[in-house]
Design a protein around this motif. Structure first.
Motif, PDB file in Angstrom:
ATOM      1  N   ALA A  49      16.462  35.042  14.970  1.00 25.85           N
ATOM      2  CA  ALA A  49      15.030  34.917  15.240  1.00 25.85           C
ATOM      3  C   ALA A  49      14.703  35.296  16.677  1.00 25.85           C
ATOM      4  CB  ALA A  49      14.565  33.486  14.953  1.00 25.85           C
ATOM      5  N   MET A  50      15.540  34.879  17.613  1.00 29.32           N
ATOM      6  CA  MET A  50      15.311  35.205  19.019  1.00 29.32           C
ATOM      7  C   MET A  50      15.426  36.705  19.266  1.00 29.32           C
ATOM      8  SD  MET A  50      14.380  32.511  20.534  1.00 29.32           S
ATOM      9  CE  MET A  50      14.505  30.737  20.649  1.00 29.32           C
ATOM     10  N   GLU A  51      16.377  37.350  18.583  1.00 30.49           N
ATOM     11  CA  GLU A  51      16.507  38.807  18.726  1.00 30.49           C
ATOM     12  C   GLU A  51      15.285  39.524  18.143  1.00 30.49           C
ATOM     13  OE1 GLU A  51      20.139  40.439  17.302  1.00 30.49           O
ATOM     14  OE2 GLU A  51      21.390  39.059  18.460  1.00 30.49           O
ATOM     15  N   LEU A  52      14.830  39.083  17.000  1.00 25.81           N
ATOM     16  CA  LEU A  52      13.641  39.684  16.397  1.00 25.81           C
ATOM     17  C   LEU A  52      12.424  39.480  17.293  1.00 25.81           C
ATOM     18  CD1 LEU A  52      14.036  38.539  12.661  1.00 25.81           C
ATOM     19  CD2 LEU A  52      14.580  40.794  13.620  1.00 25.81           C
ATOM     20  N   ALA A  53      12.379  38.342  17.983  1.00 27.56           N
ATOM     21  CA  ALA A  53      11.233  38.026  18.827  1.00 27.56           C
ATOM     22  C   ALA A  53      11.143  38.921  20.059  1.00 27.56           C
ATOM     23  CB  ALA A  53      11.282  36.561  19.253  1.00 27.56           C
ATOM     24  N   ASP A  54      12.205  39.663  20.359  1.00 30.76           N
ATOM     25  CA  ASP A  54      12.152  40.582  21.495  1.00 30.76           C
ATOM     26  C   ASP A  54      11.016  41.590  21.340  1.00 30.76           C
ATOM     27  OD1 ASP A  54      14.262  39.347  22.734  1.00 30.76           O
ATOM     28  OD2 ASP A  54      15.772  40.794  22.062  1.00 30.76           O
ATOM     29  N   ASP A  55      10.667  41.915  20.091  1.00 30.27           N
ATOM     30  CA  ASP A  55       9.579  42.863  19.829  1.00 30.27           C
ATOM     31  C   ASP A  55       8.206  42.193  19.854  1.00 30.27           C
ATOM     32  OD1 ASP A  55      11.386  44.929  19.554  1.00 30.27           O
ATOM     33  OD2 ASP A  55      11.476  44.791  17.370  1.00 30.27           O
ATOM     34  N   TYR A  56       8.183  40.873  20.027  1.00 32.66           N
ATOM     35  CA  TYR A  56       6.921  40.122  20.006  1.00 32.66           C
ATOM     36  C   TYR A  56       6.873  39.187  21.212  1.00 32.66           C
ATOM     37  CZ  TYR A  56       6.761  41.893  15.270  1.00 32.66           C
ATOM     38  OH  TYR A  56       6.737  42.726  14.175  1.00 32.66           O
ATOM     39  N   PRO A  57       6.585  39.735  22.396  1.00 36.45           N
ATOM     40  CA  PRO A  57       6.612  38.925  23.622  1.00 36.45           C
ATOM     41  C   PRO A  57       5.639  37.750  23.610  1.00 36.45           C
ATOM     42  CG  PRO A  57       5.602  41.080  24.015  1.00 36.45           C
ATOM     43  CD  PRO A  57       6.229  41.145  22.664  1.00 36.45           C
TER      44      PRO A  57
END
Length: 222
Positions: A49-57
């Motif tokens: 989830a944290m890696e995916l969140a890289d695209d959603y600052p």
């Protein structure tokens, strides 16, 4: 469940102490899980989830991380009750975990919202959309962990824990292989983020290849 009976959580190095505290509390709930919904699963969902969140600052990482670690309390509650417990029925317990870990009170409702909606699927025709990006990120991360090599392993662990056979091609009895067709092969179409879709494509291909190989070996063709 007695916290003394729980296995120690597998906390990765360099994780915020707030999340470590949540995992410690979660160990009392899922520390002895044998169905693939243990603390290690929570940490995998957390990191994905944290890696995916890289695209959603704009995503709130505290909310997302806490939701990833606490989303499966309902599984433990269901195991104790011997029945399925909907995530919404676990929110009081999730809030208790957050409080015990001193998670910011003003963000707890957002975590509960994510947990409540994380198991909504289009293929069940009952999906409710969340109104936070953290809901989508949690759903994607959780579903990705049910795919690929880890997903295969979790499927058979779950089936074994529930006394389901590997496969019953000539019977109506539920089996591990049935779960691929009922859920796992549908997850690629459930992804909400571009990054998750990319990962899901590869993991979906692995599931398909595994099923082909499994059937060949089952019938002695390989």
């Amino acid at each position: 469940m007695n916290p003394a009976d729980a296995r120690a959580p597998e906390a990765p190095h360099g994780v915020d102490p707030l999340f470590e505290a949540i995992a410690e509390e979660m160990a009392a709930w899922v520390g002895d899980d044998s169905t693939g919904h243990d603390v290690a699963h929570g940490w995998r969902v957390f990191h994905t989830a944290m890696e995916l969140a890289d695209d959603y600052p704009h995503a709130d990482r505290e909310v997302l991380g806490a939701a990833a670690l606490t989303h499966d309390i309902h599984r433990a509650m269901g195991a104790e009750a011997g029945e399925f417990v909907h995530p919404e029925e676990s929110l009081e317990e999730v809030e208790a975990v957050l409080a015990a870990a001193d998670f910011p009170p003003e963000k707890r409702d957002a975590v509960l919202h994510c947990v409540a909606l994380h198991e909504e699927y289009e293929f069940h025709a009952d999906k409710r959309d969340g109104d936070r990006i953290e809901v989508d990120l949690l759903r994607d991360a959780d579903n990705l962990d049910a795919m690929g090599a880890v997903g295969v392993a979790r499927c058979f662990v779950y089936s074994g824990a529930h006394d389901r056979p590997m496969w019953t091609p000539d019977s109506e009895e539920a089996s591990a292989i049935d779960h691929f067709h009922e859920k796992l092969l549908n997850l690629r179409e459930e992804m909400h983020t571009d990054a998750a879709r990319e990962v899901a494509d590869s993991r979906h291909e692995y599931l398909v290849a595994f099923l082909d190989r499994f059937e060949d070996e089952w019938y002695g063709r390989a």
